[in-house]
Scaffold this active site. Structure first.
Site, PDB file in Angstrom:
ATOM      1  N   GLU A   1     -29.579  -4.554  11.185  1.00 18.77           N
ATOM      2  CA  GLU A   1     -28.676  -4.875  10.075  1.00 18.77           C
ATOM      3  C   GLU A   1     -28.707  -3.899   8.896  1.00 18.77           C
ATOM      4  OE1 GLU A   1     -28.839  -8.919   8.724  1.00 18.77           O
ATOM      5  OE2 GLU A   1     -28.505  -9.733  10.717  1.00 18.77           O
TER       6      GLU A   1
ATOM      7  N   GLU B   1     -29.339 -11.887  17.462  1.00 19.78           N
ATOM      8  CA  GLU B   1     -29.803 -12.995  16.621  1.00 19.78           C
ATOM      9  C   GLU B   1     -28.704 -14.044  16.533  1.00 19.78           C
ATOM     10  OE1 GLU B   1     -31.263 -12.115  12.652  1.00 19.78           O
ATOM     11  OE2 GLU B   1     -32.365 -10.359  13.397  1.00 19.78           O
TER      12      GLU B   1
HETATM   13  C1  FCB Z   1     -30.974 -11.982   9.528  1.00 22.49           C
HETATM   14  C2  FCB Z   1     -32.229 -11.138   9.576  1.00 22.49           C
HETATM   15  C3  FCB Z   1     -33.434 -11.902  10.068  1.00 22.49           C
HETATM   16  C4  FCB Z   1     -33.498 -13.296   9.487  1.00 22.49           C
HETATM   17  C5  FCB Z   1     -32.174 -14.012   9.675  1.00 22.49           C
HETATM   18  C6  FCB Z   1     -32.152 -15.437   9.177  1.00 22.49           C
HETATM   19  O1  FCB Z   1     -30.042 -11.378   8.714  1.00 22.49           O
HETATM   20  O2  FCB Z   1     -32.028 -10.033  10.419  1.00 22.49           O
HETATM   21  O3  FCB Z   1     -34.581 -11.154   9.759  1.00 22.49           O
HETATM   22  O4  FCB Z   1     -33.876 -13.262   8.171  1.00 22.49           O
HETATM   23  O5  FCB Z   1     -31.150 -13.292   9.047  1.00 22.49           O
END
Ligand code: FCB
Length: 484
Positions: free
Chosen positions: A204, A391
């Site tokens: 990110e 994620e």
């Molecule tokens: C994302 C991050 C991860 C975590 C989630 C909830 O943006 O990559 O580390 O904090 O959010």
């Protein structure tokens, strides 16, 4: 009953054999399928990877151990007023010491893959220079243990814990950091050898640059003037591209990509004009990172809007940034709805009203269709052949019930809704090959400290006791059935 306490891990096989409150129904379901030949109604392709994800600073703790250098998150979290209750990652989940226990949890869940990150300051405490063998050895042991458990390691090389020494020399404001990152990436991939086949350069850019250097609540939390900010974005992109090259030169056989929190565009609703608008929006709303990586260009609209504050760059740098990758990782939490509009861009991003539902974190609005539309738009727009959801998950106000269980029905609802949309896409041919749930464990949620729990495993931080939540049981059932 508690699903597994720490003491009970070694006995997991015996417990499975003996049955538990929730296992018999799973066993029956599997039996029924075998007898009747019925497939799960909404199944995923054979070999689809089921994973979970964590990151070094959020879980490891042991910040001064075995020669680890300081990171910007150590500095930031120890600065008064920066994090919830001044909380830090000094202990976090203590996974540096308890990783075998964590891997036992993964095994019980049936995970076939796991995404973790390497802390750059464990490998190069000063960012560059002498590598630290003890730090390298830790990740060798860790990835060996994952593989012994039959779990494929997916390694992120940068999940925000920049060595403080690099920040002191300019951090992502400088091209030197892009080069140093690539050197570290190549070195680490060489060290891990055949233990790891999939790497993500960075996690990110849209968070660690936008928030870290755009005045947000992520380390180093500075607000750069507009041009320097756009330039920092460019150096992060270049760091990614140089790292892809460095990794390939060390181990051409590994698969490389990055994990980006690209704008999770969805059409306002299923109508041709809004879908067309969503296609346009996917390019423009991701102009600063994803589009640059996949096209080697900043869009005209992006450069026009920046005007004199546009980044300074060369054609060669853009070529490096767009070095072809093997897959794209997408971190998807919320959805960004767009509608068709009669304006220059051809779309407008719709701002959700105050009543729009969200999970325990106010930023995490509910948008299951993002798991259908975003990978589809990414694949269609950029011709990406392999996507991983690197994620997806949510925070919830978990409570331990009187019987010791955690009934996180809201998280189960969230996961069920999102995964249904993912299955919809995959069954239509959207090339998503695996899913990594955020997160395996409750952990240090950056500036929110320990106030926001994202795990499917509850962590009692004072004792470090791990207890699987209802959502862990949901996920285990889903993995066993390879479907919903
Ligand atoms: C994302 C991050 C991860 C975590 C989630 C909830 O943006 O990559 O580390 O904090 O959010």
């Amino acid at each position: 009953m508690t699903w597994f306490t720490r003491r009970a891990f070694g006995k997991s096989a015996a417990l499975v054999a003996a049955g538990s409150a929730w296992l018999p129904s799973l066993a029956q379901a599997t039996r029924k399928e075998k007898v009747t030949g019925e497939a799960s109604e909404r199944s995923f392709p054979t070999g689809f990877l089921w994973g979970a994800a964590t990151a070094s600073y959020q879980t490891e703790g042991a910040v001064k151990e075995d020669g680890r250098g300081a990171s910007i998150w150590d500095t930031f979290s120890h600065s008064p007023g920066k994090t919830f209750h001044g909380e830090t990652g000094v202990i976090a989940d203590d996974s540096y010491h308890r990783y075998r226990e964590d891997i036992a949890i993964m095994k019980t869940l049936g995970l076939t893959a796991f995404r973790f990150s390497v802390a750059w300051p464990r490998i190069f405490p000063q960012g560059t220079g002498q590598p630290n063998a003890k730090g390298v050895d830790f990740y060798k042991r860790y990835t060996d243990a994952l593989r012994e458990a039959g779990i494929q390691p997916f390694c992120t090389l940068y999940h925000w814990d920049l060595p403080q020494a690099m920040e002191d020399r300019g951090g992502w404001r400088t091209k030197d950091t892009s080069k140093a990152f690539a050197d570290y990436a190549g070195y680490m991939v060489g060290q891990l050898g055949d233990r790891v086949s999939h790497y993500m350069t960075m996690n990110e850019m849209g968070s660690f640059i936008n928030s870290g250097y755009g005045g947000g609540r992520d380390a180093p939390s500075v607000k750069l003037p507009k041009q320097q900010f756009a330039q920092a974005r460019h150096w992060a992109l270049l760091g990614h591209g140089l790292a892809v090259e460095a990794i390939r030169s060390v181990r051409p056989q590994v698969r490389v990509g990055c994990a980006e929190g690209a704008a999770p565009i969805i059409p306002a609703f299923n109508a041709p004009e809004h879908i067309a608008a969503a296609r346009k929006a996917y390019v423009e709303e991701n102009a600063e990172y994803l589009t640059a990586i996949h096209t080697g260009k900043y869009t005209e609209a992006y450069l026009r809007e920046l005007g004199a504050d546009a980044p300074v760059f060369t054609a060669e740098e853009m070529k490096t940034i767009a070095t072809p990758t093997d897959f794209q990782g997408l971190n998807i939490y919320s959805a960004t709805p767009v509608r068709a509009a009669d304006n220059e861009l051809g779309y407008v991003v719709i701002k959700n009203p105050a009543s729009y539902p969200h999970m325990a974190s106010s930023w995490l609005s509910l948008g299951p269709e993002a798991l259908y539309w975003s990978p589809k738009l990414a694949a269609e727009t950029f011709g990406i052949k392999t996507i991983y959801i690197t994620e997806n998950g949510c925070s919830a106000d978990d409570v331990v019930a009187e019987d010791g269980e955690i009934y996180d029905t809201d998280r189960v609802m969230y996961l069920n809704a999102y995964l249904t949309q993912l299955q919809r896409g995959v069954s239509e041919g959207v090339p998503v090959k695996g899913y990594f749930l955020w997160s395996l464990l409750d952990n240090y949620e950056w500036s929110e400290g320990y106030s926001k729990r994202f795990g499917i495993t509850y962590v009692d931080f004072p004792t470090q006791k791990r207890t699987p939540k209802l959502s862990a049981k949901f996920y285990r059932n889903l993995i066993a059935r390879n479907g919903l």
